[in-house]
Structure formats: structure tokens, C-alpha cells
Design a protein around this motif. Structure first.
Motif, short mmCIF file in Angstrom:
data_model
loop_
_atom_site.label_atom_id
_atom_site.label_comp_id
_atom_site.label_asym_id
_atom_site.label_seq_id
_atom_site.Cartn_x
_atom_site.Cartn_y
_atom_site.Cartn_z
N LYS A 1 38.00 25.19 44.59
CA LYS A 1 39.18 26.04 44.76
C LYS A 1 39.71 26.51 43.42
O LYS A 1 40.05 27.67 43.24
CB LYS A 1 40.28 25.30 45.53
CG LYS A 1 40.01 25.15 46.99
CD LYS A 1 41.14 24.39 47.66
CE LYS A 1 40.82 24.10 49.11
NZ LYS A 1 41.90 23.30 49.74
N SER A 2 39.79 25.59 42.47
CA SER A 2 40.28 25.93 41.14
C SER A 2 39.37 26.95 40.47
O SER A 2 39.84 27.92 39.86
CB SER A 2 40.39 24.66 40.30
OG SER A 2 40.78 24.97 38.99
N LYS B 1 39.78 30.38 42.08
CA LYS B 1 41.05 30.99 41.70
C LYS B 1 40.99 31.53 40.26
O LYS B 1 41.38 32.66 40.00
CB LYS B 1 42.18 29.97 41.83
CG LYS B 1 43.54 30.53 41.55
CD LYS B 1 44.62 29.50 41.77
CE LYS B 1 45.98 30.09 41.47
NZ LYS B 1 47.06 29.12 41.70
N ARG C 1 38.57 34.56 40.09
CA ARG C 1 39.18 35.76 40.66
C ARG C 1 40.20 36.35 39.68
O ARG C 1 40.25 37.57 39.48
CB ARG C 1 39.87 35.43 41.98
CG ARG C 1 40.42 36.64 42.69
CD ARG C 1 41.07 36.28 44.02
NE ARG C 1 41.31 37.40 44.87
CZ ARG C 1 42.17 38.38 44.64
NH1 ARG C 1 42.89 38.38 43.55
NH2 ARG C 1 42.34 39.38 45.49
N LYS C 2 40.98 35.50 39.05
CA LYS C 2 41.97 35.97 38.09
C LYS C 2 41.29 36.68 36.92
O LYS C 2 41.72 37.75 36.50
CB LYS C 2 42.81 34.80 37.57
CG LYS C 2 43.89 35.20 36.61
CD LYS C 2 44.69 34.02 36.13
CE LYS C 2 45.71 34.51 35.12
NZ LYS C 2 46.40 33.43 34.45
#
Length: 78
Positions: free
Chosen positions: A13-14, A17, A20-21
Motif C-alpha cells: 500500500k505504501s 501510494k 502514484r504520487k
């Protein structure tokens, strides 16, 4: 990797995220730059432009002369 304990759902998940950023930041940065000149559609591929592309380029030029106010041409390189 999950079975060996090298990676887990929280790391996944990290990673997603942060990835994507990074992609969105790079995308936003590039979106601020001027777009390539539309003429590159015609001149960037062939050493000598085929007749059908010359006709298409001329049609685009006529179209932009007539309807140019409907296009964000200020966002493109000259």
C-alpha cells in the motif's frame, strides 16, 4: 516475497501510494510545459514528406486559420 517475509500488504500500500504520487507529480510538471508544435505531426517521421501528409498538413493549416480561436494554441510551442 510475501511467503519469505520480504514484503507485506502494508509495504505494498505504501509503495503504491508513493509511486502514484511520483507519477502524478511528474505528469503535472510535464503538463505545465508547452506542447510540441502541431507541425511535428507531419515533419517528425519522414525524411521527405509523402504527398498525402502534405495535403493533410495544408488542411490542418487552413483549419487552424479559420477555427484557431477554438484551440488552445498558446499552449503549444511555436
Amino acid at each position: 516475497m510475501l511467503n519469505r517475509g520480504w514484503w507485506d500488504e502494508e509495504e505494498e500500500k505504501s509503495w503504491r501510494k508513493s509511486s502514484r504520487k511520483m507519477v502524478m507529480e511528474a505528469f503535472e510538471q510535464e503538463e505545465r510545459k508547452p506542447k510540441p508544435n502541431p507541425q511535428l505531426l507531419f515533419s517528425d517521421v519522414y525524411r521527405e514528406m509523402p504527398p498525402h501528409l502534405r495535403r493533410q498538413r495544408a488542411a490542418l493549416e487552413r483549419h487552424l486559420q479559420h477555427y484557431g480561436e477554438h484551440y488552445p494554441l498558446e499552449h503549444f510551442e511555436k
